[in-house]
Design a protein around this motif. Structure first.
Motif, PDB file in Angstrom:
ATOM      1  N   TYR A  28       0.838  -1.200   0.000  1.00  0.00           N
ATOM      2  CA  TYR A  28       0.000   0.000   0.000  1.00  0.00           C
ATOM      3  C   TYR A  28       0.880   1.261   0.000  1.00  0.00           C
ATOM      4  O   TYR A  28       0.674   2.179  -0.802  1.00  0.00           O
ATOM      5  CB  TYR A  28      -0.909  -0.023   1.239  1.00  0.00           C
ATOM      6  N   ALA A  29       1.886   1.256   0.896  1.00  0.00           N
ATOM      7  CA  ALA A  29       2.777   2.431   0.974  1.00  0.00           C
ATOM      8  C   ALA A  29       3.533   2.628  -0.336  1.00  0.00           C
ATOM      9  O   ALA A  29       3.659   3.757  -0.842  1.00  0.00           O
ATOM     10  CB  ALA A  29       3.765   2.243   2.127  1.00  0.00           C
ATOM     11  N   LEU A  30       3.995   1.507  -0.918  1.00  0.00           N
ATOM     12  CA  LEU A  30       4.733   1.616  -2.178  1.00  0.00           C
ATOM     13  C   LEU A  30       3.818   2.161  -3.286  1.00  0.00           C
ATOM     14  O   LEU A  30       4.221   3.005  -4.096  1.00  0.00           O
ATOM     15  CB  LEU A  30       5.297   0.244  -2.561  1.00  0.00           C
ATOM     16  N   GLY A  31       2.562   1.675  -3.282  1.00  0.00           N
ATOM     17  CA  GLY A  31       1.608   2.160  -4.291  1.00  0.00           C
ATOM     18  C   GLY A  31       1.413   3.663  -4.189  1.00  0.00           C
ATOM     19  O   GLY A  31       1.396   4.377  -5.197  1.00  0.00           O
ATOM     20  N   ARG A  32       1.266   4.153  -2.972  1.00  0.00           N
ATOM     21  CA  ARG A  32       1.080   5.594  -2.795  1.00  0.00           C
ATOM     22  C   ARG A  32       2.308   6.366  -3.255  1.00  0.00           C
ATOM     23  O   ARG A  32       2.190   7.453  -3.855  1.00  0.00           O
ATOM     24  CB  ARG A  32       0.783   5.912  -1.333  1.00  0.00           C
ATOM     25  N   ALA A  33       3.492   5.805  -2.967  1.00  0.00           N
ATOM     26  CA  ALA A  33       4.717   6.462  -3.418  1.00  0.00           C
ATOM     27  C   ALA A  33       4.748   6.521  -4.948  1.00  0.00           C
ATOM     28  O   ALA A  33       5.080   7.559  -5.542  1.00  0.00           O
ATOM     29  CB  ALA A  33       5.939   5.728  -2.887  1.00  0.00           C
ATOM     30  N   TYR A  34       4.382   5.410  -5.598  1.00  0.00           N
ATOM     31  CA  TYR A  34       4.361   5.407  -7.072  1.00  0.00           C
ATOM     32  C   TYR A  34       3.390   6.451  -7.604  1.00  0.00           C
ATOM     33  O   TYR A  34       3.674   7.147  -8.582  1.00  0.00           O
ATOM     34  CB  TYR A  34       3.956   4.022  -7.582  1.00  0.00           C
ATOM     35  N   ILE A  35       2.226   6.568  -6.955  1.00  0.00           N
ATOM     36  CA  ILE A  35       1.252   7.564  -7.411  1.00  0.00           C
ATOM     37  C   ILE A  35       1.861   8.963  -7.327  1.00  0.00           C
ATOM     38  O   ILE A  35       1.718   9.780  -8.240  1.00  0.00           O
ATOM     39  CB  ILE A  35      -0.046   7.475  -6.579  1.00  0.00           C
ATOM     40  N   ALA A  36       2.594   9.202  -6.227  1.00  0.00           N
ATOM     41  CA  ALA A  36       3.221  10.513  -6.070  1.00  0.00           C
ATOM     42  C   ALA A  36       4.203  10.796  -7.196  1.00  0.00           C
ATOM     43  O   ALA A  36       4.402  11.944  -7.591  1.00  0.00           O
ATOM     44  CB  ALA A  36       3.933  10.582  -4.724  1.00  0.00           C
ATOM     45  N   PHE A  37       4.811   9.737  -7.729  1.00  0.00           N
ATOM     46  CA  PHE A  37       5.745   9.915  -8.859  1.00  0.00           C
ATOM     47  C   PHE A  37       5.049   9.788 -10.210  1.00  0.00           C
ATOM     48  O   PHE A  37       5.712   9.673 -11.240  1.00  0.00           O
ATOM     49  CB  PHE A  37       6.863   8.876  -8.790  1.00  0.00           C
ATOM     50  N   SER A  38       3.717   9.712 -10.196  1.00  0.00           N
ATOM     51  CA  SER A  38       2.929   9.534 -11.425  1.00  0.00           C
ATOM     52  C   SER A  38       3.228   8.202 -12.124  1.00  0.00           C
ATOM     53  O   SER A  38       3.023   8.090 -13.329  1.00  0.00           O
ATOM     54  CB  SER A  38       3.163  10.683 -12.415  1.00  0.00           C
TER      55      SER A  38
ATOM     56  N   TYR B 287       1.626   5.387 -12.503  1.00  0.00           N
ATOM     57  CA  TYR B 287       0.312   4.823 -12.193  1.00  0.00           C
ATOM     58  C   TYR B 287       0.229   3.325 -12.474  1.00  0.00           C
ATOM     59  O   TYR B 287      -0.402   2.590 -11.730  1.00  0.00           O
ATOM     60  CB  TYR B 287      -0.783   5.575 -12.963  1.00  0.00           C
ATOM     61  N   ALA B 288       0.873   2.875 -13.572  1.00  0.00           N
ATOM     62  CA  ALA B 288       0.790   1.446 -13.899  1.00  0.00           C
ATOM     63  C   ALA B 288       1.440   0.621 -12.797  1.00  0.00           C
ATOM     64  O   ALA B 288       0.865  -0.379 -12.322  1.00  0.00           O
ATOM     65  CB  ALA B 288       1.473   1.183 -15.237  1.00  0.00           C
ATOM     66  N   ASP B 289       2.626   1.065 -12.334  1.00  0.00           N
ATOM     67  CA  ASP B 289       3.297   0.361 -11.240  1.00  0.00           C
ATOM     68  C   ASP B 289       2.431   0.396  -9.986  1.00  0.00           C
ATOM     69  O   ASP B 289       2.291  -0.611  -9.280  1.00  0.00           O
ATOM     70  CB  ASP B 289       4.642   1.019 -10.933  1.00  0.00           C
TER      71      ASP B 289
ATOM     72  N   ILE C  26      -8.439  -0.803  -0.799  1.00  0.00           N
ATOM     73  CA  ILE C  26      -9.280  -0.943  -1.994  1.00  0.00           C
ATOM     74  C   ILE C  26      -9.490   0.426  -2.647  1.00  0.00           C
ATOM     75  O   ILE C  26      -9.382   0.577  -3.873  1.00  0.00           O
ATOM     76  CB  ILE C  26     -10.636  -1.585  -1.631  1.00  0.00           C
ATOM     77  N   ALA C  27      -9.782   1.434  -1.814  1.00  0.00           N
ATOM     78  CA  ALA C  27     -10.015   2.777  -2.368  1.00  0.00           C
ATOM     79  C   ALA C  27      -8.758   3.302  -3.062  1.00  0.00           C
ATOM     80  O   ALA C  27      -8.825   3.913  -4.131  1.00  0.00           O
ATOM     81  CB  ALA C  27     -10.433   3.728  -1.247  1.00  0.00           C
ATOM     82  N   GLN C  28      -7.619   3.031  -2.445  1.00  0.00           N
ATOM     83  CA  GLN C  28      -6.368   3.480  -3.047  1.00  0.00           C
ATOM     84  C   GLN C  28      -6.122   2.780  -4.386  1.00  0.00           C
ATOM     85  O   GLN C  28      -5.665   3.388  -5.353  1.00  0.00           O
ATOM     86  CB  GLN C  28      -5.206   3.196  -2.080  1.00  0.00           C
ATOM     87  N   TYR C  29      -6.473   1.476  -4.425  1.00  0.00           N
ATOM     88  CA  TYR C  29      -6.353   0.708  -5.663  1.00  0.00           C
ATOM     89  C   TYR C  29      -7.249   1.332  -6.737  1.00  0.00           C
ATOM     90  O   TYR C  29      -6.831   1.529  -7.889  1.00  0.00           O
ATOM     91  CB  TYR C  29      -6.769  -0.743  -5.365  1.00  0.00           C
ATOM     92  N   ALA C  30      -8.459   1.714  -6.319  1.00  0.00           N
ATOM     93  CA  ALA C  30      -9.386   2.329  -7.277  1.00  0.00           C
ATOM     94  C   ALA C  30      -8.793   3.632  -7.827  1.00  0.00           C
ATOM     95  O   ALA C  30      -8.876   3.904  -9.029  1.00  0.00           O
ATOM     96  CB  ALA C  30     -10.721   2.612  -6.586  1.00  0.00           C
TER      97      ALA C  30
ATOM     98  N   LYS D  55      -4.673   5.704 -13.964  1.00  0.00           N
ATOM     99  CA  LYS D  55      -4.046   5.059 -15.125  1.00  0.00           C
ATOM    100  C   LYS D  55      -4.955   5.143 -16.349  1.00  0.00           C
ATOM    101  O   LYS D  55      -4.522   5.536 -17.429  1.00  0.00           O
ATOM    102  CB  LYS D  55      -3.734   3.599 -14.796  1.00  0.00           C
ATOM    103  N   GLN D  56      -6.243   4.831 -16.133  1.00  0.00           N
ATOM    104  CA  GLN D  56      -7.130   4.826 -17.305  1.00  0.00           C
ATOM    105  C   GLN D  56      -7.736   6.201 -17.568  1.00  0.00           C
ATOM    106  O   GLN D  56      -8.414   6.398 -18.577  1.00  0.00           O
ATOM    107  CB  GLN D  56      -8.223   3.768 -17.138  1.00  0.00           C
ATOM    108  N   GLY D  57      -7.519   7.118 -16.659  1.00  0.00           N
ATOM    109  CA  GLY D  57      -7.977   8.482 -16.885  1.00  0.00           C
ATOM    110  C   GLY D  57      -9.456   8.682 -16.619  1.00  0.00           C
ATOM    111  O   GLY D  57     -10.025   9.687 -17.035  1.00  0.00           O
TER     112      GLY D  57
END
Lengths: 636, 240
Positions: free
Chosen positions: B100-110, B112-114, B133-137, B143-145
């Motif tokens: 979860y933490a890694l996902g949020r970090a990736y989002i911060a770096f844009s 999105y696919a990762d 789940i919400a973060q996954y959404a 990613k899909q815009g």
């Protein structure tokens, strides 16, 4: 690094300004050439260092250095580059930095252009300007530091006030400040004359070009401000009697009086004390105006108390400056006083009467602007003094000024005999009245505002132009200053035509329009083609498309906008204007109504452009006069 | 330090503006050298001292060091943290919080696919965690815009698990807003506002969003949309 260096540059400039002041004044009274030379050097250095400070602030805005508080508060990443640069003077701190920069620029101009002045007068003027600069720099550094830092810096700034994101607002403050600050030169000359007790025709000849240039800038600054208000505020008004406008009108009126009084002093040696008083007044009012606008007392007198140091500093400075110069004036005016010799009916009397009327009009503006503030400040209630007061009091006061303007250039210096004068102007007066009465019939209806404006303008133009021709016939080649005067007076007449006609014949209409609807106003038909969203970097706009038809012919497509600025969530109206020689068509988007309907405001503004055209001619006239006086080889 | 070299240079230039004219007057003052010497000595002493003193009093001499430090820290933090987390998760992949933490970090770096990929892992490991789940959404939507389709289903699923999930409320409101269901958007966002700590940027942003939705709703209901925003829409005063 750059902001810190800018800060240090201002600290160095502060010391140079103080040195310039002390070395200049002491160097003059002790007749010490070395000190006077150092004062001149300090003036040059001061300009360089203030410029460095200004560039450092501009750089911080350009690269979005939000660790500088001023940048964080008045810019944002989304702000277009050109407004990021101009945001450097969009804030209180930045605009005072601009003020000090212009002050240093005027000082250097005096240093260079005044080389041929008597050494002691030159050094005194430089010294007094140095002390003024010192006060401004101290104010800047101790109360309004543009280089305050934030740690940690925010990720984005809170954006520039959308009202200021406009080309008009980019050039308006610098022009206005050039005017305000320019009067400091005349002020410094006046103080220098009071100190030395030497005030003669030569003195007036030296001051005139400086006062003229300041007046030219102030005229242009006010004109741009008025034009900006016209197109930006969304309802096509061109003068609101708003305190911030009055703040610029007051020094302008005093400056106008000063220009005319200087002529009398230069040509006849008369009105010396009066001229000095006006020179002090014009700059004092420039400061009062700046204080009013910049201290925040206008938005609320209580804003003053929120930041007491700032307000107090300016107030104390104003007291010292005005009190000090008036005390000096009271003590020394007798030293410069020479009984002017002129008759009851003479050009001097006409100019003096015009002057007194200008000051009386100024007093009414001052009263209407300050009185509500005083009442509010002392908790005696809130009153609103608006256009009804000013129109009723100011306008009638100006009518005799304009009548005198026509007649004064015809009168002889020293002594004029009415039987000589009247036959020369009687025909012109009758012609002007007839024009005023007849021309309004060419419009939809006869209205007195139009008649008054046209009659006055006709009087001013006829007398000015025939006067110029007559002078050419008797004197041969005329000095450039004479053409300058004619140009300025005709410009004023043109402005009066604009004011009279737009006041009398403007029309407006607010309608709710669906796409495809059409409505008419005057000879125009407006067809609304709908509104669409147009995004931009820092705002989002709804842009309406309105087709303009005249007698069935499409003449223009107008695209007014309603903008919402992202950072501030402020709504702005961006009017669409079709400018024309005989008048403007002005369209502004109102509010969205349910179902794609928009309320749309339509205005017809006949001859409104003449207002600003007239002001430009006035400024041009001032410029011609200033150039003419310089070319006469008077040395300053 | 560099800054003090700059101070020295500025003071040097300032002194030149004063002393060069003084020097030029030397011949005029022949025999009265003291008239040059004393002002010169005075200036050489006072100007640098006063400049440094005033700057130390008015300025922020420590700011350069602090800014440099913050910058170094943030560079170090971000890169180091992400890399360390990636390494740790390679070693112990069964760690939903870590993904979860890694996902949020990736989002911060844009990235999105990762982000979508690692958050999918997190949801399979913790299928009942509404926050994940919400973060996954959100990652999927970025990613899909668009929030339409699968992201919206996930948001609804997250809300079913917990109606207090902040990210899910925010996204649900946004989805409704995009479909111009103003009232529905207001429902989610007003609920969200109650959960958020006041006087934070997030609270402020949602308050603005609520105001916008309220205005839109007002217009739909036949009003003018005018009572909001609170400041006068047409400032009549010219600021200077």
């Amino acid at each position: 690094m750059i902001p810190e260096l800018g800060h240090i540059a201002l600290i160095v400039a502060l010391q140079l300004a103080l040195l310039q002041g002390i070395l200049g004044l002491v160097g003059a009274s002790r007749d010490n050439a070395a000190w006077r030379a150092m004062a001149r050097g300090a003036a040059g250095g001061q300009l360089l260092f203030v410029l460095l400070g200004f560039l450092a602030l501009g750089w911080s805005f350009l690269i979005n250095d939000f660790s500088v508080m001023n940048v964080a508060d008045h810019s944002s990443r989304f702000l277009p580059v050109e407004y990021r640069i101009t945001a450097a003077w969009g804030s209180h701190e930045g605009s005072f930095l601009l003020w000090t920069l212009l002050m240093a620029g005027w000082t250097l101009a005096v240093v260079i252009l005044g080389r041929k002045l008597p050494a002691d007068l030159h050094a005194r003027v430089i010294g007094i300007m140095g002390l003024l600069s010192f006060f401004f720099l101290a104010y800047l550094l101790f109360t309004s530091n543009p280089f305050m830092r934030l740690h940690p810096p925010p990720a984005n700034g809170s954006d520039l006030n959308p009202l200021l994101q406009d080309p008009g607002m980019i050039i308006h403050p610098p022009l206005l400040y050039m005017g305000y600050v320019g009067f400091s030169v005349a002020f410094a000359f006046a103080i220098a004359a009071l100190i030395s007790g030497k005030l003669d025709e030569a003195w007036a000849r030296w001051v005139r070009p400086w006062a003229l240039m300041a007046w030219v800038f102030l005229t242009l600054g006010i004109m741009i401000g008025s034009w900006w208000a016209y197109y930006e505020l969304g309802w096509g008004g061109w003068w609101f009697w708003d305190p911030s406008e009055n703040a610029s009108l007051m020094p302008w009126l005093a400056g106008t009086a000063l220009l005319h009084s200087l002529v009398v002093t230069e040509r006849r040696g008369a009105l010396r004390v009066w001229t000095v008083f006006l020179a002090l007044l014009a700059f004092a009012l420039s400061l009062v105006g700046t204080f009013l606008v910049r201290s925040g007392v206008l938005s609320s007198v209580h804003a003053f108390a929120l930041d007491p140091l700032r307000g107090l500093f300016i107030l104390v400075f104003l007291c010292i400056l005005i009190g000090g110069s008036l005390a000096l004036f009271a003590k020394r005016a007798s030293a410069v006083k020479v009984a002017g010799d002129f008759g009851m009916i003479s050009r001097e009397t006409a100019l003096l009467t015009g002057n007194v009327l200008l000051l009386a009009a100024l007093a009414t503006v001052l009263l209407g602007t300050l009185y509500p503030l005083f009442l509010d400040a002392f908790g005696l209630g809130k009153i609103s003094v608006g256009p009804p007061y000013f129109n009723a009091v100011f306008v009638p006061m100006m009518v005799p000024v304009l009548l005198l303007l026509g007649i004064a250039p015809w009168m002889r210096w020293g002594e004029e005999r009415l039987p000589d004068l009247l036959p020369r102007v009687r025909g012109l007066a009758i012609a002007a009245v007839l024009i005023g009465l007849a021309l309004p019939f060419a419009f939809d209806a006869w209205r007195w505002q139009a008649a008054l404006g046209l009659a006055l303008a006709a009087w001013m133009m006829l007398t000015t132009i025939t006067g110029l021709i007559a002078r050419r016939r008797t004197d041969g080649r005329l000095p450039l200053a004479a053409y300058g005067m004619a140009c300025a007076h005709v410009g004023l007449a043109i402005g009066i035509i604009g004011m009279g006609l737009v006041t009398a014949y403007q029309s407006e209409k607010a309608v709710a329009m669906n796409p495809g609807d059409s409505t008419s106003l005057g000879r125009y038909e407006f067809i609304f083609r709908g509104a669409e969203e147009v995004p931009a970097s820092n705002y989002s706009a709804m842009r309406g498309t309105i087709e303009l038809k005249q007698e069935g012919q499409a003449v223009a497509t107008l695209l007014p906008e309603k903008r919402i600025y992202r950072s501030s969530q402020m709504t702005m109206t961006e009017a669409a204007i079709r400018y024309g020689f005989f008048g403007d068509v002005y369209v502004a988007m109102g509010e969205p109504l349910p179902g794609g309907t928009w309320s749309v405001q339509l205005y017809l503004k006949p001859f409104v452009g003449w207002l600003w055209g007239g002001a430009v001619l006035m400024a041009l006239g001032g410029l011609l006069a200033a150039l003419g006086l310089r070319n006469k080889g008077v040395g300053a | 330090m560099n800054l003090w070299i700059g101070v020295g240079a500025l003071v040097g230039v300032a002194l030149a503006f004063l002393l060069v004219p003084l020097w030029r007057q030397k011949s005029a003052l022949a025999g009265r050298q003291s008239e040059i010497r004393w002002p010169a000595v005075g200036l050489l002493g006072v100007l640098p001292a006063l400049t440094v003193g005033l700057y130390l009093y008015l300025g922020a001499p420590g700011i350069l060091k602090e800014l440099a430090l913050t910058q170094a820290q943030s560079n170090y933090d971000v890169d180091g943290m992400v890399r360390a987390l990636e390494d740790k998760l390679k070693a112990t992949p069964n760690d939903p919080e870590g993904w979860y933490a890694l996902g949020r970090a990736y989002i911060a770096f844009s990235r999105y696919a990762d982000a979508e990929e690692v958050l999918r892992k997190a949801t399979t490991q913790a299928p009942k965690d509404a926050r994940i789940i919400a973060q996954y959404a959100e990652a999927m939507a970025l990613k899909q815009g668009s929030l339409d389709g699968r992201p919206l289903e996930l948001i609804k699923a997250a809300l079913e698990i917990s109606y207090e999930e902040e990210k899910a409320l925010e996204l649900a409101g946004l989805a409704a807003f995009q479909k111009e269901n103003w009232a529905e958007a207001l429902h989610y966002w007003r609920r969200l506002l109650k959960l958020l700590p006041k006087a934070t940027e997030h609270h402020e942003a949602i308050t603005q969003a609520v105001k916008t939705a309220e205005r839109k709703l007002d217009i739909r209901l036949g009003g003018t949309g005018m009572p909001l925003p609170p400041q006068p829409a047409e400032p009549k005063k010219a600021p200077h």
